[in-house]
Design a protein around this motif. Structure first.
Motif, PDB file in Angstrom:
ATOM      1  N   VAL A 558      22.093  20.852  10.387  1.00 38.51           N
ATOM      2  CA  VAL A 558      20.740  21.274  10.006  1.00 38.51           C
ATOM      3  C   VAL A 558      19.916  21.312  11.285  1.00 38.51           C
ATOM      4  N   ILE A 559      19.376  22.489  11.595  1.00 36.38           N
ATOM      5  CA  ILE A 559      18.589  22.668  12.820  1.00 36.38           C
ATOM      6  C   ILE A 559      17.119  22.846  12.423  1.00 36.38           C
ATOM      7  N   ILE A 560      16.292  21.912  12.834  1.00 35.85           N
ATOM      8  CA  ILE A 560      14.849  21.994  12.586  1.00 35.85           C
ATOM      9  C   ILE A 560      14.223  22.565  13.851  1.00 35.85           C
ATOM     10  N   THR A 561      13.744  23.790  13.760  1.00 34.36           N
ATOM     11  CA  THR A 561      13.307  24.492  14.969  1.00 34.36           C
ATOM     12  C   THR A 561      11.965  23.996  15.490  1.00 34.36           C
ATOM     13  N   LYS A 562      11.120  23.508  14.573  1.00 34.38           N
ATOM     14  CA  LYS A 562       9.766  23.131  14.977  1.00 34.38           C
ATOM     15  C   LYS A 562       9.242  22.063  14.023  1.00 34.38           C
ATOM     16  N   LEU A 563       8.465  21.125  14.537  1.00 38.90           N
ATOM     17  CA  LEU A 563       7.884  20.091  13.685  1.00 38.90           C
ATOM     18  C   LEU A 563       7.018  20.749  12.608  1.00 38.90           C
ATOM     19  N   PRO A 564       7.171  20.334  11.343  1.00 42.00           N
ATOM     20  CA  PRO A 564       6.560  21.082  10.237  1.00 42.00           C
ATOM     21  C   PRO A 564       5.096  20.735   9.960  1.00 42.00           C
ATOM     22  N   PHE A 565       4.254  20.960  10.963  1.00 46.76           N
ATOM     23  CA  PHE A 565       2.820  20.754  10.761  1.00 46.76           C
ATOM     24  C   PHE A 565       2.238  21.930   9.988  1.00 46.76           C
ATOM     25  N   GLN A 566       1.375  21.617   9.043  1.00 45.38           N
ATOM     26  CA  GLN A 566       0.670  22.671   8.317  1.00 45.38           C
ATOM     27  C   GLN A 566      -0.297  23.347   9.275  1.00 45.38           C
ATOM     28  N   VAL A 567      -0.438  24.672   9.154  1.00 47.18           N
ATOM     29  CA  VAL A 567      -1.348  25.423  10.023  1.00 47.18           C
ATOM     30  C   VAL A 567      -2.775  24.943   9.757  1.00 47.18           C
ATOM     31  N   PRO A 568      -3.481  24.438  10.783  1.00 42.06           N
ATOM     32  CA  PRO A 568      -4.816  23.863  10.544  1.00 42.06           C
ATOM     33  C   PRO A 568      -5.845  24.873  10.070  1.00 42.06           C
ATOM     34  N   SER A 569      -5.555  26.170  10.241  1.00 41.18           N
ATOM     35  CA  SER A 569      -6.500  27.199   9.779  1.00 41.18           C
ATOM     36  C   SER A 569      -6.263  27.577   8.317  1.00 41.18           C
ATOM     37  N   ARG A 609      24.386  14.396   1.635  1.00 42.06           N
ATOM     38  CA  ARG A 609      24.130  14.403   0.190  1.00 42.06           C
ATOM     39  C   ARG A 609      25.159  13.566  -0.572  1.00 42.06           C
ATOM     40  N   SER A 610      26.166  13.058   0.141  1.00 42.08           N
ATOM     41  CA  SER A 610      27.160  12.211  -0.513  1.00 42.08           C
ATOM     42  C   SER A 610      27.747  11.258   0.525  1.00 42.08           C
ATOM     43  N   ILE A 611      28.550  10.323   0.063  1.00 40.89           N
ATOM     44  CA  ILE A 611      29.115   9.298   0.947  1.00 40.89           C
ATOM     45  C   ILE A 611      30.132   9.880   1.924  1.00 40.89           C
ATOM     46  N   SER A 612      30.617  11.093   1.647  1.00 38.72           N
ATOM     47  CA  SER A 612      31.637  11.701   2.522  1.00 38.72           C
ATOM     48  C   SER A 612      31.071  12.756   3.462  1.00 38.72           C
ATOM     49  N   ASP A 613      29.787  13.087   3.339  1.00 36.01           N
ATOM     50  CA  ASP A 613      29.193  14.116   4.196  1.00 36.01           C
ATOM     51  C   ASP A 613      28.999  13.597   5.617  1.00 36.01           C
ATOM     52  N   THR A 614      29.225  14.474   6.586  1.00 37.30           N
ATOM     53  CA  THR A 614      28.945  14.147   7.986  1.00 37.30           C
ATOM     54  C   THR A 614      28.354  15.386   8.657  1.00 37.30           C
ATOM     55  N   GLY A 615      27.676  15.178   9.789  1.00 37.59           N
ATOM     56  CA  GLY A 615      27.160  16.332  10.509  1.00 37.59           C
ATOM     57  C   GLY A 615      26.042  15.978  11.462  1.00 37.59           C
ATOM     58  N   ILE A 616      25.352  17.042  11.925  1.00 38.79           N
ATOM     59  CA  ILE A 616      24.317  16.907  12.950  1.00 38.79           C
ATOM     60  C   ILE A 616      22.980  17.409  12.409  1.00 38.79           C
ATOM     61  N   VAL A 617      21.913  16.663  12.689  1.00 38.72           N
ATOM     62  CA  VAL A 617      20.553  17.162  12.515  1.00 38.72           C
ATOM     63  C   VAL A 617      19.957  17.322  13.902  1.00 38.72           C
ATOM     64  N   SER A 618      19.441  18.509  14.189  1.00 40.78           N
ATOM     65  CA  SER A 618      18.850  18.782  15.503  1.00 40.78           C
ATOM     66  C   SER A 618      17.372  19.117  15.344  1.00 40.78           C
ATOM     67  N   ILE A 619      16.550  18.600  16.236  1.00 40.90           N
ATOM     68  CA  ILE A 619      15.121  18.928  16.257  1.00 40.90           C
ATOM     69  C   ILE A 619      14.823  19.588  17.589  1.00 40.90           C
ATOM     70  N   LEU A 620      14.447  20.852  17.561  1.00 41.98           N
ATOM     71  CA  LEU A 620      14.266  21.627  18.793  1.00 41.98           C
ATOM     72  C   LEU A 620      12.781  21.761  19.131  1.00 41.98           C
ATOM     73  N   ASP A 621      12.098  20.648  19.131  1.00 39.72           N
ATOM     74  CA  ASP A 621      10.660  20.642  19.426  1.00 39.72           C
ATOM     75  C   ASP A 621      10.396  19.540  20.443  1.00 39.72           C
ATOM     76  N   PRO A 622      10.006  19.908  21.665  1.00 41.43           N
ATOM     77  CA  PRO A 622       9.853  18.906  22.730  1.00 41.43           C
ATOM     78  C   PRO A 622       8.697  17.935  22.491  1.00 41.43           C
ATOM     79  N   ARG A 623       7.830  18.253  21.531  1.00 40.34           N
ATOM     80  CA  ARG A 623       6.667  17.389  21.286  1.00 40.34           C
ATOM     81  C   ARG A 623       7.080  16.014  20.756  1.00 40.34           C
ATOM     82  N   ILE A 624       8.312  15.903  20.263  1.00 39.27           N
ATOM     83  CA  ILE A 624       8.846  14.581  19.886  1.00 39.27           C
ATOM     84  C   ILE A 624       8.775  13.629  21.093  1.00 39.27           C
ATOM     85  N   TYR A 625       8.971  14.182  22.317  1.00 36.92           N
ATOM     86  CA  TYR A 625       8.938  13.378  23.537  1.00 36.92           C
ATOM     87  C   TYR A 625       7.597  13.437  24.252  1.00 36.92           C
ATOM     88  N   THR A 626       6.915  14.591  24.162  1.00 37.96           N
ATOM     89  CA  THR A 626       5.741  14.798  25.015  1.00 37.96           C
ATOM     90  C   THR A 626       4.423  14.392  24.365  1.00 37.96           C
TER      91      THR A 626
END
Length: 660
Positions: A558-569, A609-626
């Protein structure tokens, strides 16, 4: 029946490989306590707790003992299907007893036999339906429910509007079809149900409709509760288009339509003149709207000040029609034995109600006396050939609606979800959303071992999203790398259609894996294609962040491209932010950050979703660090899962994930 003995003794005999979970028993026991007594419970139960059985079991026991109905509300059809076709049959085996479970749908989902007869008699189907009408009639002769989604053939939206039920255009008990009406027969079943399953939209409409849609109940379980407050707000929303008003006027009078209401009445001259005047006023009104609001092609634009419009001329023309209708209505009765008289009486009643609503809408748009209403415009829907802006309004005090109108009507309310708590681990954000603090709280962790089953990848060398072009170039490189790493089997989640389209174009050219876009296929078809296609990649927006349950090797990334902030406008949020600033409240910390945290947690939850599932979650938003809030958002994710930044280390760890 004792819940403890059911979980420890009965269920292992019926359900192979079932092992009692203390978290599931704790949740179920607490819900039983609430149902047998009273109060409000907020229960966060992580994925894998077995939440649905936790509430269905005490709900069924309570209903069977008391003879009253327990309502279960969900957001997604997928969960409703799971409850009806998987969980409740299992529940019947566990209790060794028949459970009456029904799914309630909104009125517009059902064929109206009266409206169908009118369309059939007049042949007013629409040219697009001429080749399809035989198929529809065949289905209609066989269906037991009259639910439009069960029809597998083609039907246009225009056709459905002519043959499905409308709440304010119904004769009710005065209709000769009442005793065998699809909708009213279903409503009788709802009354007799032990468990009545509804969706949040219908529940919110029930609240907005003064609690007249569903049967009486005072015990309710709201699952997938994290979005319930927003859905309540939408149910109180008004949306007005030029096309809608024009169709209402034409329904009442059109020279070409012999079935229009005024023609049925013999075309009284004063009514014909009043309708013609209203049609002319409508054109002038929307000319003024276009002049005052200007061109809007891109999104929602808040209307901050009163509009001059036509100084109320259109409202005056509608008020004249309403007064004439009131005068004429004394001559017609819905109780008449004459069908024509019934139709005229109903048409007058419907016209009065709808026109009064339009008068109120435009009067408030001009005067803006109600500080609780937010108004905005949206671009014309060019697919529907709209020429003018859509006008919308919505209340901002949804918390008051839930706390002061809904909850006091109930004896027991259980709000539950895998994501109710805020990034700080408390329930403050959700409590603010429902405007209610006198609650009991229960937080239960997922039984899954996220540290062993999942990897979290957050690369550092990505441009800030404020530099959109560079940012999209950077994340494309990572998206392509991650797709190749898991050989497809990937969800890529976006926060905007624009970004999805740009990445889709590049992937189509450079990726060898099947790319499926929610924007091209629609949410339902996109999910189905993904399930049917080996090594597929699905590009999705809001609806794929939550409520999608895909187990096994079909989903490895699962690749999360951007932090899911609601548009302030966004108009309602923008208004809330302004009002909070006036009170010196930090809106970002109070609303925007907790909401983004819930969505981020939902996005992560798509993977395991189950005890046997495996995989990667990626967050491609540098604001996690900055950004300072990055650490706060990371706290919403499963405990003990540390972010990896090095793709080489990620590759090694991925290859060493457990093969279960």
């Amino acid at each position: 029946m004792n819940l403890n003995s059911i979980f420890h003794e009965t269920m292992p005999k019926i359900w192979e490989d079932y092992e009692p979970r203390e978290s599931q028993i704790t949740l179920s026991s607490k819900i039983q306590e609430l149902l047998q007594g009273s109060g409000v419970l907020l229960a966060e139960a992580g994925t894998g707790v077995g939440k649905s059985l936790s509430y269905l079991l005490p709900a069924a026991l309570y209903s069977l003992e008391s003879g009253s109905t327990v309502v279960v509300s969900t957001e997604t059809k997928a969960l409703q299907d799971q409850l009806l076709f998987k969980d409740i049959p299992l529940l019947e085996k566990i209790l060794n007893q028949k459970i009456k479970a029904e799914r309630a749908l909104g009125a517009s989902n059902y064929i109206c036999k009266r409206k169908w007869k009118i369309a059939e008699d007049t042949g007013n189907f629409g040219t697009e339906m001429i080749s399809q009408i035989d198929n529809f009639q065949e289905w209609l002769s066989e269906t037991q429910t009259g639910i439009k989604t069960e029809y597998n053939g083609y039907a246009s939206s225009e056709f459905w509007s002519k043959v499905t039920r409308e709440a304010d255009n119904c004769l009710g008990k005065s209709c000769k079809n009442f005793s065998h009406s699809y909708y009213f027969l279903e409503k009788e079943k709802w009354k007799k149900a032990n468990i009545l399953i509804v969706n949040h939209y219908l529940l919110a409409s029930h609240i907005a409709g003064d609690f007249r849609i569903l049967p009486n109940f005072d015990k309710i379980i709201i699952d997938e509760a994290h979005n319930f407050p927003e859905i309540v707000g939408r149910s109180f929303r008004s949306e007005i288009t030029y096309d809608y008003i024009s169709k209402q006027l034409s329904f009442l009078y059109s020279k070409e339509n012999k079935q229009s209401l005024i023609q049925k009445m013999g075309s009284p001259e004063n009514l014909v003149d009043a309708l013609d005047e209203a049609k002319e006023s409508l054109i002038k009104l929307y000319s003024r709207i276009s002049s005052e609001l200007g061109l809007n092609l891109y999104g929602s634009v808040r209307i901050k000040k009163p509009l001059l419009l036509d100084k109320g001329d259109f409202e005056i023309s509608l008020a004249r029609i309403v007064n004439l209708f009131i005068d004429k209505s004394t001559k017609y009765s819905k109780e008449s034995e004459n069908n024509l008289e019934k139709e005229i009486a109903l048409g007058l009643e419907t016209g009065i109600s709808r026109f009064r609503g339009l008068i109120d809408f435009f009067a408030e748009l001009r005067n803006r006396k109600n500080e609780n209403l937010v108004y905005w415009s949206e671009p014309p829907n060019f697919k529907e050939k709209d020429k003018f802006l859509k006008l919308c309004s919505e209340p901002i005090n949804v918390d008051e609606i839930i706390a002061e109108i809904f909850i006091p009507k109930m004896e027991s309310v259980i709000f539950t979800s895998a994501t109710i708590s805020s990034p700080k681990g408390d329930f403050n954000y959700f409590e603010d959303q429902i405007g209610f603090k006198q609650v009991e709280r229960l937080e239960l962790d997922s039984p899954f071992n996220f540290q062993k089953q999942s990897l979290l990848f957050i690369p550092k060398n990505i441009e800030d999203p404020s530099n959109e072009e560079r940012y999209l170039e950077d994340i494309f490189v990572w998206i392509k790398f991650l797709i190749e790493l898991t050989e497809g089997n990937t969800f890529v989640l976006f926060t905007s259609n624009k970004s999805l389209k740009k990445i889709h174009e590049k992937l189509d050219k450079e990726s060898n894996y099947p790319i499926i876009s929610q924007l091209s296929q629609g949410a339902i078809q996109a999910k189905q294609l993904y399930l049917e296609t080996d090594h597929a990649v699905l590009l999705g927006v809001s609806s794929f962040w939550q409520g999608i349950d895909i187990k096994g090797d079909r989903l490895k990334s699962v690749i999360i491209t951007k932090l899911p902030f609601q548009v302030p406008s966004e108009p309602v949020l923008e208004t809330k932010i302004e009002k909070m600033k006036e009170k010196n409240i930090n809106a970002f910390a109070k609303v925007q950050l907790p909401r983004a945290g819930l969505l981020l947690k939902q996005g992560y939850g798509r993977l395991i979703r189950s005890i046997s599932d495996t995989g990667i979650v990626s967050i491609l938003d540098p604001r996690i660090y900055t950004k300072s809030y990055g650490k706060t958002l990371l706290q919403t994710l499963p405990k003990g899962v540390l972010p990896e930044t090095d793709p080489r280390v990620l590759l090694d760890k991925y290859n060493n994930l457990p093969k279960i």
